[in-house]
Structures are given as structure tokens and as C-alpha cells.
Scaffold this motif. Structure first.
Motif, mmCIF file in Angstrom:
data_model
loop_
_atom_site.group_PDB
_atom_site.id
_atom_site.type_symbol
_atom_site.label_atom_id
_atom_site.label_comp_id
_atom_site.label_asym_id
_atom_site.label_seq_id
_atom_site.Cartn_x
_atom_site.Cartn_y
_atom_site.Cartn_z
ATOM 1 N N UNK A 315 51.603 33.674 46.402
ATOM 2 C CA UNK A 315 50.510 33.945 45.485
ATOM 3 C C UNK A 315 50.378 35.451 45.269
ATOM 4 N N UNK A 316 49.818 35.805 44.103
ATOM 5 C CA UNK A 316 49.641 37.221 43.808
ATOM 6 C C UNK A 316 49.840 37.514 42.343
ATOM 7 N N UNK A 317 49.845 38.800 42.015
ATOM 8 C CA UNK A 317 50.050 39.252 40.637
ATOM 9 C C UNK A 317 51.491 39.725 40.469
ATOM 10 N N UNK A 318 52.101 39.364 39.348
ATOM 11 C CA UNK A 318 53.505 39.685 39.093
ATOM 12 C C UNK A 318 53.657 40.304 37.704
ATOM 13 N N UNK A 319 54.548 41.281 37.622
ATOM 14 C CA UNK A 319 54.910 41.872 36.332
ATOM 15 C C UNK A 319 56.329 41.447 35.993
ATOM 16 N N UNK A 320 56.467 40.773 34.882
ATOM 17 C CA UNK A 320 57.771 40.279 34.417
ATOM 18 C C UNK A 320 58.257 41.176 33.286
ATOM 19 N N UNK A 321 59.495 41.655 33.387
ATOM 20 C CA UNK A 321 60.068 42.558 32.382
ATOM 21 C C UNK A 321 61.409 42.003 31.922
ATOM 22 N N UNK A 322 61.672 42.125 30.656
ATOM 23 C CA UNK A 322 62.977 41.739 30.090
ATOM 24 C C UNK A 322 63.561 42.921 29.330
ATOM 25 N N UNK A 323 64.849 43.163 29.515
ATOM 26 C CA UNK A 323 65.550 44.161 28.720
ATOM 27 C C UNK A 323 66.888 43.571 28.272
ATOM 28 N N UNK A 324 67.296 43.926 27.071
ATOM 29 C CA UNK A 324 68.528 43.375 26.507
ATOM 30 C C UNK A 324 69.424 44.495 25.999
ATOM 31 N N UNK A 325 70.711 44.182 25.946
ATOM 32 C CA UNK A 325 71.731 45.115 25.461
ATOM 33 C C UNK A 325 72.579 44.410 24.420
ATOM 34 N N UNK A 326 72.911 45.107 23.335
ATOM 35 C CA UNK A 326 73.754 44.477 22.313
ATOM 36 C C UNK A 326 75.198 44.923 22.445
ATOM 37 N N UNK A 327 76.040 44.403 21.562
ATOM 38 C CA UNK A 327 77.478 44.659 21.647
ATOM 39 C C UNK A 327 77.857 46.077 21.260
ATOM 40 N N UNK A 328 76.900 46.848 20.738
ATOM 41 C CA UNK A 328 77.124 48.272 20.478
ATOM 42 C C UNK A 328 76.567 49.131 21.614
ATOM 43 N N UNK A 329 76.265 48.459 22.734
ATOM 44 C CA UNK A 329 75.742 49.116 23.941
ATOM 45 C C UNK A 329 74.407 49.812 23.704
ATOM 46 N N UNK A 330 73.619 49.287 22.798
ATOM 47 C CA UNK A 330 72.246 49.753 22.630
ATOM 48 C C UNK A 330 71.369 48.913 23.551
ATOM 49 N N UNK A 331 70.620 49.561 24.428
ATOM 50 C CA UNK A 331 69.765 48.876 25.395
ATOM 51 C C UNK A 331 68.313 49.239 25.143
ATOM 52 N N UNK A 332 67.442 48.269 25.321
ATOM 53 C CA UNK A 332 66.016 48.559 25.199
ATOM 54 C C UNK A 332 65.614 49.655 26.185
ATOM 55 N N UNK A 333 64.921 50.674 25.714
ATOM 56 C CA UNK A 333 64.476 51.728 26.619
ATOM 57 C C UNK A 333 63.226 51.306 27.386
ATOM 58 N N UNK A 334 62.970 51.984 28.493
ATOM 59 C CA UNK A 334 61.744 51.731 29.241
ATOM 60 C C UNK A 334 60.532 52.250 28.475
ATOM 61 N N UNK A 335 60.710 53.383 27.812
ATOM 62 C CA UNK A 335 59.657 53.995 27.008
ATOM 63 C C UNK A 335 60.124 54.030 25.558
ATOM 64 N N UNK A 336 59.315 53.591 24.593
ATOM 65 C CA UNK A 336 59.759 53.552 23.192
ATOM 66 C C UNK A 336 59.826 54.940 22.579
ATOM 67 N N UNK A 337 60.557 55.049 21.500
ATOM 68 C CA UNK A 337 60.615 56.293 20.737
ATOM 69 C C UNK A 337 59.321 56.411 19.938
ATOM 70 N N UNK A 338 58.444 57.298 20.397
ATOM 71 C CA UNK A 338 57.167 57.459 19.717
ATOM 72 C C UNK A 338 57.377 58.158 18.383
#
Length: 356
Positions: A315-338
Motif C-alpha cells: 500500500x502507498x502512493x506511486x508515481x507512474x511514468x512512461x517515456x517512448x523513443x521513435x525510430x529516429x531516436x527521438x525520446x521524450x524529455x523529462x522536462x518539456x521545451x518551454x
């Protein structure tokens, strides 16, 4: 199409504004690869146009050898193309930016997917005979109105570089999910530009003009531009391709779960190539697990649905995170481009849940 719901309880669009109408797809409740018209997100800058007989003609003019005036029936007679395409508003997830930015505060539902049928724009351009000096193709919609930052009345008008306009999968669509496009989504003709954000897919097409210079309309040169700085326009560049991104659909953010096994589900998409890798963390990014990616039957322009079985005993609180990478090796960043106008948010998707 949906799970966990009786026939009498159905999700509906979430309203961001009424005038003009802007509404989100309830993406967290979609359990299908195809979003029906009723749940397809709506993005407007102005009020809906009034249809008249003239709406059923498309002029093709400008730097062409033979200007055209095409009736709806003419488009039906051309060889058609059918493609499954994800359309995402470039402002999708704008509400998640920190610091906050002004504009429609979209959450995660300014995105939908379905099957479009129409005529390649290249078919019309080649029939008209574009000039050797042609640089861009300008597409104007029938929707128009006043802007808060400029004097006068403006129609929604965008341009495409000639290479993108001639791409065989850039189409003038007249059907969505095997039925005529609904009025609120661009009937009778809508431009569909796969892999670019939705601002390029002009609705209610009024005319198509080939030009030999750069189009500078306000929806091209003021809006839909990345401005990295808050107080000046240095380093600005246009919004075009969709960023690699993902969304967790299930469980819901701040949902309370019991111990045991739970299915985590979501979608991932990109504006180039295909989704190559999906990783999930259930401990706020301390450890990561690869999720099986199945792209064999995917077409180039659709999202990838994914799922992961999570077994949780504590029991407890959980943080679930998903990150993906495409075939051009672009990966979701942890912090977005503001950026000042809040376009292209694609940071790793994150939700919190409580297990009791």
C-alpha cells in the motif's frame, strides 16, 4: 469501443471554450484505434462558417499553368487515397507547462485518430501545372474573424512547402471513418497533413493558391511559431512535425486502487518513423521496464497502443511514468521545451495513484 461502461453511461468531450468552440477528446476513456466523430476533438479560432453553394467548389490558382475550379463531384471522380492518421493540436497538454503560458488550456485530449479518405493534393497541383518557381501552397479556409492582436478580419490560412504539398499522403479529405466529414470537422473539404500538428490540416477549404514566395499570414508567422524566450522573438522557428509523445490512459491520475494486478494502458505516437521503444516506471523513475512494442500492422501515421500488467502488493502512493523513443531516436524529455505560446509539449507522461 469502451470498457467499464454501460450503454447508458458514455464519455463526452471536455469543453475548453464555447465561442469559438474548443473541446477535448476524453482520451483517457478511448479503448479503440478509431475515434468516432462524436468524440473527435474540436479546435477552432473563429465561429463556424456558414455553408453556401460556393463551399462545394475549390479553386486552384496562382503560379499554375491552368487554373482550376473543381466541384465536389470532380474530386469524387479522381483516384482516392485512404489513410489512418492521428491528428494532434500543437497546443495539446499546454496546461502542463511550467511556468504557465497563455492560450487554450488543453489537457491531454486535443488528439484523435481515424480513417480519412480523399484526393492527394498533388493530383490537383499536377493537373493545374505548378510553375518551376513554385515555393509554397497556400490553403485558405472559410472560417474567419477578428484577432485580439491585429486590426481587421482574417481567415484561417496556412501554407505548406511545395515538397510537403506534393507528398502523396497529403490529401484533400471528404470522408472520415467511411462517412462524409462532419460539418464541425471541416465538411465538405479538409486538408489532412500526416505527421504535422493539426494546425496544418485546414478545415472548410475555400481556395488553394500556389505562390513563389513565403506566405506571411498571421497563422503562419505569428501563431504556430516556437518562441523560446518570454520577452523577445530571438530563436523563433515554425511549428511543423509532431513530437514523439505518449499518454497514460489507465489508470486515471489520482485514482485509488486496491492491491493486486492492474493493467496500465496508453498510447504513443510520433511525427516521423515509428515508435521503437516504450519504457515504464512505477517508482517515479528509479527503475524502468521495457514494454512490448508491436508495430507490424501499424501504418506510418497512427498511434501505438500499449499495455503493462502491474502487480502491486504494498500500500502507498506511486508515481507512474512512461517515456517512448521513435525510430529516429527521438525520446521524450523529462522536462518539456518551454516556449511562450505553449506548443509541442511532450515531456514523459506522469500520473500518481494511491494503493489501499
Amino acid at each position: 469501443m469502451f470498457d467499464r461502461y454501460s450503454p447508458f453511461v458514455r464519455p463526452y468531450l471536455s469543453t475548453r471554450s464555447l465561442e469559438p468552440e474548443n473541446q477535448e477528446t476524453p482520451i483517457q476513456f478511448i479503448r479503440n484505434e478509431i475515434v468516432n466523430t462524436r468524440l473527435f476533438f474540436r479546435r477552432n479560432h473563429f465561429s463556424y462558417p456558414t455553408l453556401t453553394f460556393s463551399n462545394f467548389w475549390i479553386p486552384v490558382k496562382g503560379s499554375v499553368a491552368t487554373p482550376l475550379m473543381l466541384l465536389m463531384q470532380d474530386l469524387y471522380n479522381f483516384k482516392s487515397k485512404t489513410i489512418k492518421v492521428v491528428l494532434e493540436c500543437s497546443g495539446n497538454k499546454r496546461s502542463l507547462f511550467e511556468p504557465k503560458v497563455f492560450g487554450e488550456q488543453w489537457e491531454k485530449g486535443a488528439i484523435s485518430q481515424g480513417i480519412w479518405r480523399g484526393v492527394p493534393l498533388s493530383t490537383l497541383l499536377k493537373l493545374a501545372g505548378i510553375s518551376e518557381n513554385a515555393k509554397e501552397v497556400v490553403v485558405e479556409g472559410y472560417d474567419y474573424g477578428k484577432r485580439t492582436d491585429l486590426k481587421g478580419v482574417y481567415s484561417y490560412t496556412r501554407s505548406l512547402p511545395i515538397e510537403k504539398a506534393l507528398h502523396p499522403d497529403t490529401i484533400i479529405a471528404y470522408e472520415y471513418n467511411h462517412k462524409p466529414i462532419s460539418f464541425k470537422h471541416g465538411y465538405p473539404f479538409r486538408l489532412i497533413v500526416p505527421q504535422w500538428y493539426g494546425m496544418a490540416s485546414v478545415k472548410w477549404i475555400k481556395q488553394i493558391t500556389v505562390i513563389d514566395n513565403s506566405f506571411e499570414g498571421p497563422f503562419q508567422s505569428i501563431d504556430y511559431v516556437y518562441y523560446p524566450n518570454k520577452d523577445d522573438n530571438k530563436g523563433a522557428y515554425p511549428v511543423t512535425k509532431i513530437n514523439v509523445d505518449s499518454t497514460i490512459q489507465k489508470p486515471l491520475h489520482m485514482e485509488v486502487l486496491d492491491t493486486g494486478k492492474h493493467l496500465i494502458q496508453g498510447i504513443a505516437w510520433t511525427g516521423g518513423g515509428y515508435i521503437k521503444e516504450i519504457e515504464i516506471s512505477t517508482d517515479n523513475g528509479k527503475t524502468w521496464t521495457n514494454v512490448l512494442v508491436e508495430n507490424e500492422e501499424k501504418t506510418p501515421y497512427e498511434w501505438t497502443s500499449w499495455s503493462y500488467e502491474w502487480s502491486v502488493q504494498n500500500k502507498g502512493e506511486y508515481t507512474i511514468i512512461v517515456r517512448v523513443t521513435d525510430s529516429h531516436n527521438r525520446t521524450q524529455p523529462k522536462i518539456p521545451f518551454w516556449n511562450r505560446k505553449g506548443y509541442g509539449y511532450n515531456a514523459t507522461d506522469k500520473i500518481k495513484v494511491k494503493v489501499e
